[in-house]
Design an enzyme around this catalytic site. Structure first.
Site, PDB file in Angstrom:
ATOM      1  N   HIS A 112       0.850  -1.197   0.000  1.00 60.40           N
ATOM      2  CA  HIS A 112       0.000   0.000   0.000  1.00 60.40           C
ATOM      3  C   HIS A 112       0.881   1.241   0.000  1.00 60.40           C
ATOM      4  O   HIS A 112       1.287   1.730   1.055  1.00 60.40           O
ATOM      5  CB  HIS A 112      -0.927   0.000   1.219  1.00 60.40           C
ATOM      6  CG  HIS A 112      -1.941   1.110   1.215  1.00 60.40           C
ATOM      7  ND1 HIS A 112      -3.300   0.893   1.076  1.00 60.40           N
ATOM      8  CD2 HIS A 112      -1.795   2.463   1.321  1.00 60.40           C
ATOM      9  CE1 HIS A 112      -3.941   2.054   1.116  1.00 60.40           C
ATOM     10  NE2 HIS A 112      -3.042   3.026   1.259  1.00 60.40           N
ATOM     11  N   GLU A 119     -10.863   4.595   6.766  1.00 64.65           N
ATOM     12  CA  GLU A 119      -9.785   5.498   7.177  1.00 64.65           C
ATOM     13  C   GLU A 119     -10.414   6.788   7.684  1.00 64.65           C
ATOM     14  O   GLU A 119     -10.515   7.028   8.888  1.00 64.65           O
ATOM     15  CB  GLU A 119      -8.826   5.755   6.016  1.00 64.65           C
ATOM     16  CG  GLU A 119      -7.673   6.685   6.364  1.00 64.65           C
ATOM     17  CD  GLU A 119      -6.878   7.132   5.133  1.00 64.65           C
ATOM     18  OE1 GLU A 119      -5.756   7.620   5.335  1.00 64.65           O
ATOM     19  OE2 GLU A 119      -7.381   7.019   3.995  1.00 64.65           O
TER      20      GLU A 119
END
Length: 320
Positions: free
Chosen positions: A8, A189
């Site tokens: 990521h 998130e």
């Protein structure tokens, strides 16, 4: 040194301030608003995105992107990484004046150079930008599906998670999945557990980018564990963006203890004053992982990587 793998990281967000300053000199651009004293300057998610966009616009040709990919992967290899997946955005390419083909070709050349020089393997995950809307994300998926590249092995969605509902993007992800691409999506998130649940229900990813706010829903945590969905966790980014107030409040240990598959990555490392090595050290210092546990995190990342099975076996064999 514990061997590492990263799944990521946004390639434009991996550009070091020094490299961006070099590019700014090349193109005669004033970047004093985003870099001061060798560091990126931003104050919240919106200004972070602005600084990110200014920096990314300084990569304007194939060789610029080859340089960016090679430079980042060389740095990663020096930190003990044997594998890297980077998020790419054909929308960024177009905004910078490149064709998507030139953009991907340049990045692929940088990945090739890094493999030859440093022994690190690399792949790309094409992304759509959520805040650009469903049509833009579908356009990104259609381009990658119609123009396959051996190093573009996944599809995902980044951008502002607060915009649009997951189901709005189902068609784009179906196109990518039908093209044989691995599926991941940013969720959990800036938005809570409902974002992760929506992604699972409508986009059916094998991995979730971040996903840490799943901790707000015990049933969702059990679902992630039961379904074997892998979370691409970036603790340094989460603290920098105030997703959690401190590492002591970060749910990485709780998710791991609940049986969720968790990995470690750096997201946009120089923007968040971190690195892959720093993320592994955070896990050691704040989350109590020893060398064996850290190596298990690397193994999880490689098992979840969007690579062919022969490459996966070769990478796993390097862990011993």
């Amino acid at each position: 040194m514990v061997l590492k793998a990263e799944i990521h990281c946004h390639i434009e967000g991996a550009a070091s301030p020094a490299l961006v300053e070099e590019q700014a000199r090349k193109y005669g651009v004033d970047i004093s608003a985003i870099i001061r004293d060798g560091s990126y300057v931003w104050s919240d998610f919106t200004t972070f995105l602005r600084a990110y966009d200014v920096a990314s616009m300084l990569f304007r040709c194939e060789e610029d992107y080859a340089l960016l990919a090679e430079t980042y992967l060389a740095d990663l290899a020096g930190q003990g990484a044997i594998y890297s997946e980077v998020f790419i955005s054909t929308d960024h390419a177009v905004n910078a004046g490149l064709t998507p083909h030139a953009y991907i070709t340049g990045l692929a050349e940088g990945i090739r150079r890094a493999r030859e020089k440093y022994g690190i393997e690399g792949r790309m995950i094409a992304t759509g930008l959520r805040h650009e809307g469903p049509e833009a994300v579908e356009r990104a998926a259609r381009y990658i599906a119609a123009n396959p590249h051996p190093l573009v092995t996944g599809f995902g969605m980044a951008g502002d998670e607060r915009m649009h509902a997951p189901e709005d993007f189902a068609r784009a992800f179906d196109i990518a999945r039908d093209a044989g691409l691995g599926i991941t999506v940013h969720a959990g998130e800036l938005v809570g557990a409902e974002s992760v649940r929506g992604a699972l229900d409508h986009l059916r990813p094998s991995r979730i980018g971040h996903g840490v706010r799943a901790i707000e829903d015990a049933a969702l945590v059990r679902r992630l564990a039961d379904e074997g969905v892998v979370l691409e966790v970036c603790p340094g980014s989460n603290i920098a963006l105030s997703v959690f107030p401190s590492y002591g409040d970060h749910p990485f240990p709780a998710l791991r203890d609940a049986g969720v598959k968790v990995t470690l990555s750096s997201d946009d490392p120089p923007f968040f004053h971190t690195s892959l090595a720093a993320e592994y050290e955070i896990a050691r210092t704040h989350f109590g992982l020893d060398d064996d546990a850290l190596l298990a995190v690397t193994r999880t990342a490689l098992e979840a990587a969007f690579v062919d099975e022969e490459t996966r076996r070769e990478l796993l064999a390097r862990l011993g």
